[in-house]
Design an enzyme around this catalytic site. Sequence first.
Site, PDB file in Angstrom:
ATOM      1  N   TYR A 123     -32.180  45.604  25.236  1.00 35.30           N
ATOM      2  CA  TYR A 123     -32.724  45.122  26.505  1.00 35.30           C
ATOM      3  C   TYR A 123     -33.885  45.936  27.072  1.00 35.30           C
ATOM      4  CZ  TYR A 123     -28.789  42.001  26.303  1.00 35.30           C
ATOM      5  OH  TYR A 123     -27.910  41.030  25.893  1.00 35.30           O
ATOM      6  N   PHE A 411     -19.151  41.589  34.132  1.00 30.07           N
ATOM      7  CA  PHE A 411     -19.334  40.185  34.479  1.00 30.07           C
ATOM      8  C   PHE A 411     -19.914  39.422  33.295  1.00 30.07           C
ATOM      9  CE2 PHE A 411     -22.867  42.751  36.123  1.00 30.07           C
ATOM     10  CZ  PHE A 411     -23.966  42.180  35.520  1.00 30.07           C
TER      11      PHE A 411
END
Length: 411
Positions: A123, A411
């Site tokens: 990322y 999450f």
Amino acid sequence: MTTELRVLRPDDWDKWYGNLELAFGGVTESPEERSLWSDLTEHDRFIGAWDGDDCVGTTGAFTFRVTVPGGAAVQAAGVTMVSVASTHRRRGVLRSMMRRQLDDVRSWGESLAVLTASEPVIYGRFGYGAATHQLRAEIDTSRVRLSVPEGTDDVRLRLVVPDAPTVRNACEAVYARQAAARPGMLDRRPGWERLPLLDPESDRKGTSPLQCVLAERDGEVVGYARYFIKPDWDSAGPSGAVELRDLEALDPAAYAALWRHLFGIDLTSTVKTHSRPVDDAWQHLVSDPRRCGLSLRDSLYVRLVDVGAALEARTYQAPVDVVFEVEDAFCPWNEGRWRLTGDAKGASCTRTADAADLTLSVRELGSAYLGGVSLASLAAAGRVRELRQGALAEASLGFSSAVAPWLPHGF
């Protein structure tokens, strides 16, 4: 190969999620987990990459509000469930999904994107920087003792049913007060209170069902702890472990009472924690930190989607007046010089033609944004360059946080 990106349709969710499970090792989740994620999915914010009728890529963005230094809760896209089918790797599928997603986030007016990374190496090239860490511990409670503050004995502890509605609501009220005080914590929207209560029997791996203890004073809930117990026996006798899921408390006495309870559970000799703030106060209560098996791991990654809006949304520990030269090849609207002026009361961040004081990429801004990673440490690694003497110290102090940022759950 031609792939099509499209917003997730409710009828496609099962196939879409099945592809995600396959990409993460092919293990099918329990019905309870699958139901929770299905209910939490915001279909208009989730994307699938399709090759004909086959789903070959997934990603989504939950609607979150994340606490930033100064206490504001800033709208953020919680990037999640990113996967590419093994048959379609290294063909630009991930890049196309990241491109579409960040463009969408910008169009939604959200200045931040955040994620947790199964593979951190992925990322950085999309502008995400590691902004928080989680503390892990394996505490030998047979040899480590706690020194608790005055008032601890006045706290009443009560074992309760974790998912009873009154218990759940009381715990969420405590969580909400804590979330407003620590950068990185998420304001849980309706439905998310189910996540810390998730307890499928298939995932227990020899532990007890989820247990919960409330800390009360004068009839008011001032803290809670949720945990599992894993019984074990060796030649010397019982050696079970307490595996802590979460613990929140509104004052030092309630906090200490909960930790003392965990340390004193019968037939156990270890307390294990997997995600606590790096400045968690129990470290100052223990008699021997060397017997606590401490380790750190990266946790929340932050990406500034709108540099100006994001830097204006937080406050600064000390006055700052600094011009950043920002590099951001993936989101070029952020590139260029930005003058940040701010203090503990507020901030302004606007475009400028003035000479730069510091140069860095948007990735470093993401790492420093919540105050847990210092600009000075990034400069020592060669990731930030100081062009005006004194600017680095000024900005590094201003960006710091009085408490360490922390993501309480994934999450």
